[in-house]
Scaffold this motif. Structure first.
Motif, PDB file in Angstrom:
ATOM      1  N   TYR A  34     -20.952  56.694 156.022  1.00 16.89           N
ATOM      2  CA  TYR A  34     -21.244  57.709 157.038  1.00 16.89           C
ATOM      3  C   TYR A  34     -20.293  58.904 156.971  1.00 16.89           C
ATOM      4  CZ  TYR A  34     -21.297  59.801 161.699  1.00 16.89           C
ATOM      5  OH  TYR A  34     -21.351  60.686 162.740  1.00 16.89           O
ATOM      6  N   GLY A  35     -20.825  60.091 157.238  1.00 17.22           N
ATOM      7  CA  GLY A  35     -20.005  61.268 157.474  1.00 17.22           C
ATOM      8  C   GLY A  35     -19.679  62.091 156.241  1.00 17.22           C
ATOM      9  N   ILE A  36     -19.221  63.301 156.510  1.00 17.69           N
ATOM     10  CA  ILE A  36     -18.849  64.219 155.441  1.00 17.69           C
ATOM     11  C   ILE A  36     -17.568  63.713 154.767  1.00 17.69           C
ATOM     12  CG2 ILE A  36     -17.476  65.748 156.922  1.00 17.69           C
ATOM     13  CD1 ILE A  36     -18.729  68.116 155.301  1.00 17.69           C
ATOM     14  N   SER A  37     -17.473  63.873 153.452  1.00 16.37           N
ATOM     15  CA  SER A  37     -16.328  63.374 152.688  1.00 16.37           C
ATOM     16  C   SER A  37     -15.707  64.495 151.867  1.00 16.37           C
ATOM     17  CB  SER A  37     -16.775  62.257 151.747  1.00 16.37           C
ATOM     18  OG  SER A  37     -17.692  62.754 150.778  1.00 16.37           O
ATOM     19  N   LYS A  38     -14.454  64.303 151.469  1.00 17.76           N
ATOM     20  CA  LYS A  38     -13.790  65.284 150.612  1.00 17.76           C
ATOM     21  C   LYS A  38     -14.525  65.424 149.273  1.00 17.76           C
ATOM     22  CE  LYS A  38      -9.171  64.654 152.576  1.00 17.76           C
ATOM     23  NZ  LYS A  38      -7.767  64.247 152.316  1.00 17.76           N
ATOM     24  N   LEU A  79     -15.853  69.052 148.009  1.00 20.64           N
ATOM     25  CA  LEU A  79     -15.473  69.658 146.728  1.00 20.64           C
ATOM     26  C   LEU A  79     -16.709  69.919 145.864  1.00 20.64           C
ATOM     27  CD1 LEU A  79     -13.325  70.560 144.703  1.00 20.64           C
ATOM     28  CD2 LEU A  79     -13.144  68.175 143.946  1.00 20.64           C
ATOM     29  N   GLU A  80     -17.600  68.953 145.810  1.00 18.98           N
ATOM     30  CA  GLU A  80     -18.833  69.088 145.028  1.00 18.98           C
ATOM     31  C   GLU A  80     -19.634  70.306 145.470  1.00 18.98           C
ATOM     32  OE1 GLU A  80     -22.771  67.108 146.366  1.00 18.98           O
ATOM     33  OE2 GLU A  80     -21.630  65.586 145.278  1.00 18.98           O
ATOM     34  N   GLY A 123     -20.904  76.531 145.125  1.00 24.92           N
ATOM     35  CA  GLY A 123     -21.016  77.848 145.739  1.00 24.92           C
ATOM     36  C   GLY A 123     -21.150  77.891 147.238  1.00 24.92           C
ATOM     37  N   SER A 124     -21.104  76.755 147.930  1.00 23.83           N
ATOM     38  CA  SER A 124     -21.237  76.758 149.388  1.00 23.83           C
ATOM     39  C   SER A 124     -20.020  77.409 150.036  1.00 23.83           C
ATOM     40  CB  SER A 124     -21.396  75.330 149.917  1.00 23.83           C
ATOM     41  OG  SER A 124     -22.608  74.766 149.484  1.00 23.83           O
TER      42      SER A 124
END
Length: 561
Positions: free
Chosen positions: A114-118, A122-123, A128-129
């Motif tokens: 779950y959840g946003i990860s480092k 980075l990916e 380009g985000s």
């Protein structure tokens, strides 16, 4: 199973004297409505609150607009369940409508969790985000937010989960559970909150109708997350059901999932749509992308093909769940025989994505707290056992886990459900099992006995069209808005009964006025020597198939009359 009549609260008689029919009065009482003003609001309100009332919504949307105007790539980071997928779809469709350059990134339930990860930050940064918008996650992502900022990215967090003692420091944070919130309703889900923000931005450019058209996705996420169907949640779902019943309903992905159902209900969403959205992510790495693509697809033929794949994944999930449950059920019975009150089971063959479903199966059948662990490999290649817990009202699962947390790597949850991880070590698992059962030693057999309550008694002749119309007017039913359970003495017609399902495990009883459908009740009916007259316990339902609506009773149980 012991059946008793539910004792109605005092307000029931007042509702009756006020003019409400028994079915409506019962539904109001079951929903916790205790005065006439609340009853009127519950039955009639479809008001959508002004999103401008949300604290920080101006700051959040200003950040988003900045990146829209500058043509930056915006990454919407969601979740792999029905609420997170629909929240992501809402934000993607709204931003695309506003001319943004936008993509969606969902976490992998199997490999990432779950959840946003480092890793994901980075990916996506390297792709380009420049802005991350989290939906249905992020309020505890302190290190991850700091990491995204260190890479020169902006972050907007939209979450509905309980915050921790420390908050992350993004460019804008909206979570209605943070103290000091100005919005009058705090029970919106991730999809509901995403819709409010999308609505706010679309209204700024005169896209009122398009903003309202996204309510169906918010409703699917709301029901899929088992959110309470009161207040604005109820208004969202009521509006969405009206929208979805229209002949020209335009969400081709959802239409493809319920293509045979014209008269859709909240139950159809709960038991047909949401499980299909959840299934691919439970079983396959990156699987949650499939239902997301289905929801944002515009072409009906493509949507039909995607829906078929999603349905196939859900059927595969059902078969796998049934197989794995068969393997752990005997283990559960053995542990109950040994006097254990909390069932803690290791399933070495089940994928971690269905651990919660298996725990729910155990809890429902044996009416006691249950935790199912499955092997899961993390990003470093280490294999631990990840578990899901489901509990009964008499046992506060999270409090118990906290008392035994010395054996765990991590955990989180609430009274009735939790997630937890332990080392893949049988001695440690057994120590945790003993500690949890020690916490549960004061739980009584009465607490674990399975009781059912019926609300209203009807004769067979009283189940008429007016009753079904009244039931439909009380939609939606769901969390904290349950359907009343009826007790009906019914005599079967000459057709008597039939069996359904691949293994003929489901039952259909036929009367001159309606059919009664009971899942996994065929064996019980045969064991009772096929009675021609039964006392049925169930609720009114309508089977809508290929334009034909058939009135029926969905059986919970029955007895020979």
């Amino acid at each position: 199973m012991e059946w008793k009549q539910r004792v109605q609260p005092e307000i029931y008689e007042e509702f009756i004297s006020y003019g409400y029919r028994p079915l409506t009065a019962t539904a109001l009482c079951r929903a916790g409505i205790d005065d006439f003003a609340k009853a009127k609001e519950y039955l009639e309100n479809e008001e959508i609150l002004n999103p401008a009332l949300i604290r920080n919504i101006g700051t959040a949307t200003d950040v988003i607009w900045k990146h829209v105007y500058e043509g930056d790539l915006i990454c919407v980071f969601g979740d792999y369940d029905a609420d997170g997928i629909t929240a992501s779809a809402i934000m993607f469709l709204a931003l695309r409508r506003l001319g943004a350059k936008v993509k969606v990134r969902l976490p992998d339930r199997i490999e990432e969790g779950y959840g946003i990860s480092k890793k994901a930050i980075l990916e996506q940064s390297e792709l380009g985000s420049k802005l991350f918008i989290t939906v249905d996650n992020g309020v505890r992502a302190i290190e991850e937010t700091e990491y995204a900022k260190s890479l020169g990215c902006d972050v907007v967090i939209l979450d509905h989960h309980e915050p921790g003692d420390e908050l992350p420091k993004p460019d804008a944070l909206i979570d209605l559970h943070i103290p000091g919130e100005t919005y009058p309703y705090t029970e919106l889900t991730g999809s509901g909150l995403a819709w409010k923000v999308a609505h706010f931005m679309l209204e700024q450019v005169g896209e009122h109708d398009y903003a309202l058209s996204l309510a169906d996705l918010a409703a699917i996420g709301t029901i899929g997350d088992v959110a309470p169907l009161h207040g604005e949640n109820r208004a969202i779902v009521k509006r969405a059901i009206k929208q979805m019943r229209q002949p020209l309903y335009e969400r081709v992905g959802v239409r493809a999932l319920v293509r045979e159902t014209a008269h859709i209900t909240a139950e159809d969403i709960a038991f047909r749509v949401a499980p299909c959205l959840n299934a691919p992510g439970r079983l396959s790495s990156g699987g949650a992308a499939l239902p997301l693509i289905l929801l944002i697809e515009d072409d009906p033929r493509t949507a039909f093909q995607l829906a078929r794949r999603v349905n196939e994944e859900n059927e595969r999930r059902k078969a796998l769940q049934a197989s794995c449950y068969g393997e752990i059920r005997a283990q559960a019975e053995q542990r109950i025989a040994q006097g254990e009150k909390v069932l803690i089971i290791l399933s070495e063959t089940a994928p971690s994505g269905i651990a919660g479903l298996l725990a729910g199966n155990l809890k429902e059948e044996f009416n006691r707290p249950a935790i199912v662990f499955c092997p899961k490999q993390d990003l470093s290649g280490n294999v631990n056992w990840t578990g899901s817990a489901r509990s009964i009202d008499a046992f506060h699962m999270l409090n118990a886990i906290e008392q035994c947390s010395e054996y765990l790597l991590r955990y989180g949850g609430h009274k009735l459900a939790a997630g937890l991880t332990i080392e893949s070590n049988l001695e440690k698992l057994d120590a945790f099992r003993k500690a949890m059962n020690s916490v549960a030693e004061n739980m009584t057999e009465e607490d674990m006995s399975k009781k059912q309550f019926w609300d209203l008694d009807f004769s067979q002749d009283e189940i008429d069209d007016d009753l079904y119309l009244e039931m439909d007017a009380l939609e939606p039913f769901g969390a904290e808005a349950p359907k009343p359970i009826l007790r009906v003495r019914a005599k079967l017609n000459d057709d008597g009964y039939s069996y359904m399902g691949a293994d003929s495990q489901h039952l259909k009883l036929h009367t001159d006025r309606f059919d009664m459908v009971g899942f996994s009740l065929a064996e019980k009916y045969i064991g009772m020597e096929l009675p021609n007259e039964v006392v049925a316990y169930g609720n009114l339902s309508v089977n809508s198939y290929r334009g034909t609506c058939t009135k029926q009773i969905s059986l919970v149980d029955f007895e020979p009359a």
